[in-house]
Motif scaffolding. Sequence first.
Motif, PDB file in Angstrom:
ATOM      1  N   ALA A 140       0.864  -1.177   0.000  1.00  0.00           N
ATOM      2  CA  ALA A 140       0.000   0.000   0.000  1.00  0.00           C
ATOM      3  C   ALA A 140       0.903   1.230   0.000  1.00  0.00           C
ATOM      4  O   ALA A 140       2.028   1.190   0.508  1.00  0.00           O
ATOM      5  N   VAL A 141       0.417   2.328  -0.561  1.00  0.00           N
ATOM      6  CA  VAL A 141       1.214   3.557  -0.658  1.00  0.00           C
ATOM      7  C   VAL A 141       0.428   4.721  -0.069  1.00  0.00           C
ATOM      8  O   VAL A 141      -0.748   4.920  -0.395  1.00  0.00           O
ATOM      9  N   LEU A 142       1.091   5.473   0.791  1.00  0.00           N
ATOM     10  CA  LEU A 142       0.578   6.750   1.280  1.00  0.00           C
ATOM     11  C   LEU A 142       1.448   7.861   0.706  1.00  0.00           C
ATOM     12  O   LEU A 142       2.682   7.801   0.805  1.00  0.00           O
ATOM     13  N   LEU A 143       0.815   8.858   0.101  1.00  0.00           N
ATOM     14  CA  LEU A 143       1.533  10.063  -0.309  1.00  0.00           C
ATOM     15  C   LEU A 143       1.337  11.143   0.745  1.00  0.00           C
ATOM     16  O   LEU A 143       0.286  11.205   1.400  1.00  0.00           O
ATOM     17  N   ALA A 144       2.336  11.999   0.925  1.00  0.00           N
ATOM     18  CA  ALA A 144       2.219  13.112   1.864  1.00  0.00           C
ATOM     19  C   ALA A 144       2.879  14.341   1.265  1.00  0.00           C
ATOM     20  O   ALA A 144       3.916  14.244   0.602  1.00  0.00           O
ATOM     21  N   LEU A 145       2.266  15.490   1.491  1.00  0.00           N
ATOM     22  CA  LEU A 145       2.817  16.771   1.065  1.00  0.00           C
ATOM     23  C   LEU A 145       2.248  17.853   1.973  1.00  0.00           C
ATOM     24  O   LEU A 145       1.323  17.598   2.751  1.00  0.00           O
ATOM     25  N   HIS A 146       2.792  19.057   1.880  1.00  0.00           N
ATOM     26  CA  HIS A 146       2.329  20.118   2.774  1.00  0.00           C
ATOM     27  C   HIS A 146       1.048  20.770   2.267  1.00  0.00           C
ATOM     28  O   HIS A 146       0.075  20.909   3.010  1.00  0.00           O
ATOM     29  N   HIS A 147       1.022  21.166   1.015  1.00  0.00           N
ATOM     30  CA  HIS A 147      -0.088  21.953   0.476  1.00  0.00           C
ATOM     31  C   HIS A 147      -1.233  21.061   0.014  1.00  0.00           C
ATOM     32  O   HIS A 147      -1.037  20.184  -0.839  1.00  0.00           O
ATOM     33  N   PRO A 148      -2.457  21.255   0.519  1.00  0.00           N
ATOM     34  CA  PRO A 148      -3.599  20.466   0.047  1.00  0.00           C
ATOM     35  C   PRO A 148      -3.848  20.697  -1.442  1.00  0.00           C
ATOM     36  O   PRO A 148      -3.777  21.842  -1.920  1.00  0.00           O
ATOM     37  N   PRO A 149      -4.171  19.645  -2.192  1.00  0.00           N
ATOM     38  CA  PRO A 149      -4.441  19.788  -3.621  1.00  0.00           C
ATOM     39  C   PRO A 149      -5.915  20.056  -3.938  1.00  0.00           C
ATOM     40  O   PRO A 149      -6.345  19.874  -5.085  1.00  0.00           O
ATOM     41  N   VAL A 150      -6.703  20.465  -2.931  1.00  0.00           N
ATOM     42  CA  VAL A 150      -8.111  20.812  -3.147  1.00  0.00           C
ATOM     43  C   VAL A 150      -8.423  22.097  -2.397  1.00  0.00           C
ATOM     44  O   VAL A 150      -7.717  22.476  -1.454  1.00  0.00           O
ATOM     45  N   PHE A 151      -9.496  22.768  -2.806  1.00  0.00           N
ATOM     46  CA  PHE A 151      -9.976  23.919  -2.055  1.00  0.00           C
ATOM     47  C   PHE A 151     -10.702  23.441  -0.802  1.00  0.00           C
ATOM     48  O   PHE A 151     -11.458  22.465  -0.830  1.00  0.00           O
ATOM     49  N   LEU A 152     -10.483  24.143   0.284  1.00  0.00           N
ATOM     50  CA  LEU A 152     -11.054  23.767   1.572  1.00  0.00           C
ATOM     51  C   LEU A 152     -12.094  24.766   2.057  1.00  0.00           C
ATOM     52  O   LEU A 152     -12.558  24.666   3.183  1.00  0.00           O
ATOM     53  N   HIS A 153     -12.443  25.738   1.228  1.00  0.00           N
ATOM     54  CA  HIS A 153     -13.329  26.825   1.639  1.00  0.00           C
ATOM     55  C   HIS A 153     -12.736  27.561   2.834  1.00  0.00           C
ATOM     56  O   HIS A 153     -13.418  27.895   3.796  1.00  0.00           O
ATOM     57  N   SER A 154     -11.441  27.785   2.738  1.00  0.00           N
ATOM     58  CA  SER A 154     -10.694  28.553   3.729  1.00  0.00           C
ATOM     59  C   SER A 154     -10.249  29.863   3.109  1.00  0.00           C
ATOM     60  O   SER A 154      -9.562  29.868   2.082  1.00  0.00           O
ATOM     61  N   PRO A 155     -10.617  30.994   3.697  1.00  0.00           N
ATOM     62  CA  PRO A 155     -10.216  32.286   3.134  1.00  0.00           C
ATOM     63  C   PRO A 155      -8.711  32.495   3.099  1.00  0.00           C
ATOM     64  O   PRO A 155      -8.224  33.321   2.343  1.00  0.00           O
ATOM     65  N   VAL A 156      -7.983  31.738   3.915  1.00  0.00           N
ATOM     66  CA  VAL A 156      -6.533  31.889   3.975  1.00  0.00           C
ATOM     67  C   VAL A 156      -5.834  30.843   3.114  1.00  0.00           C
ATOM     68  O   VAL A 156      -4.997  31.165   2.269  1.00  0.00           O
ATOM     69  N   VAL A 157      -6.177  29.574   3.283  1.00  0.00           N
ATOM     70  CA  VAL A 157      -5.426  28.484   2.661  1.00  0.00           C
ATOM     71  C   VAL A 157      -5.728  28.346   1.172  1.00  0.00           C
ATOM     72  O   VAL A 157      -4.843  28.025   0.378  1.00  0.00           O
ATOM     73  N   ASP A 158      -6.952  28.598   0.750  1.00  0.00           N
ATOM     74  CA  ASP A 158      -7.317  28.352  -0.649  1.00  0.00           C
ATOM     75  C   ASP A 158      -6.504  29.189  -1.626  1.00  0.00           C
ATOM     76  O   ASP A 158      -6.248  28.762  -2.756  1.00  0.00           O
TER      77      ASP A 158
END
Length: 258
Positions: A140-158
């Motif tokens: 099994a493989v888990l990928l990890a990274l810092h920046h989310p690859p989707v919008f989160l409806h966050s005024p800061v992160v998106d």
Amino acid sequence: MILVAQVSDTHFDLGTRNVERAQRVMAYLADLRRRPDVIVVTGDITEAGKPEQYAEARSALQADLPVLAIPGNHDDRAAFREVLLGVPPTDDPINHVHRVGGLTSILLDSSVPGRSAGRLTDNTYDWLHNALAETPPDDAVLLALHHPPVFLHSPVVDSIALAGPERLAAVVAADERIIGILAGHAHTAAVATFAGRPLLMGPSTASVLGGEWELAPPERVMDYAPDPAVALHVVDDNHRLITHFRSVPMGGWIGTPY
């Protein structure tokens, strides 16, 4: 069963508060009846990428089990390499692969020097394809990274999320061994799907960042009151991924109800 602990966004800043919170999380993990097989730290290790902040992180995140960390937008690759990894300082992406049991964890550096938003370079994609090619077919493989690859409806992160997520989505969709993606940056425990797989945002040990239904930027952005938290990812014998989120009380364990 394989247990992966995810710690994120520690933001070591030479102050005692964030150190104490990270130390409490590490102590919680060390005291678990079934200890993690690996600890993954998904970025923003420091507040400003200073060598002395990485020295602080190196001490606070020390454990007698594998601890794998990748940079976030607050980090500096050269100082990260020199102080945390003990290798010559360069600005090349910092990627890791780690195998335990039947699980391969692949950590990708999505940081961009001098920028807050994330991107995976061509070199990182080449490295990722090689890492997947060398992964046993039954893992099994888990990928990890810092920046989310989707919008989160966050005024800061998106506005500072991962650029060009479609390229990563194509890699994920094409490899059935990938059972999930871990991300940081959001300062909140959140769950989404990405390319048909679970996308799990680990909480920050330092603070909580709300969604657009909570925030009123710039006056109220970060909430520093909640206890630090951690994500615990279980990979069972059928390669099923189950995630538990835990807040870690700064006062310790309370075994008797009020």
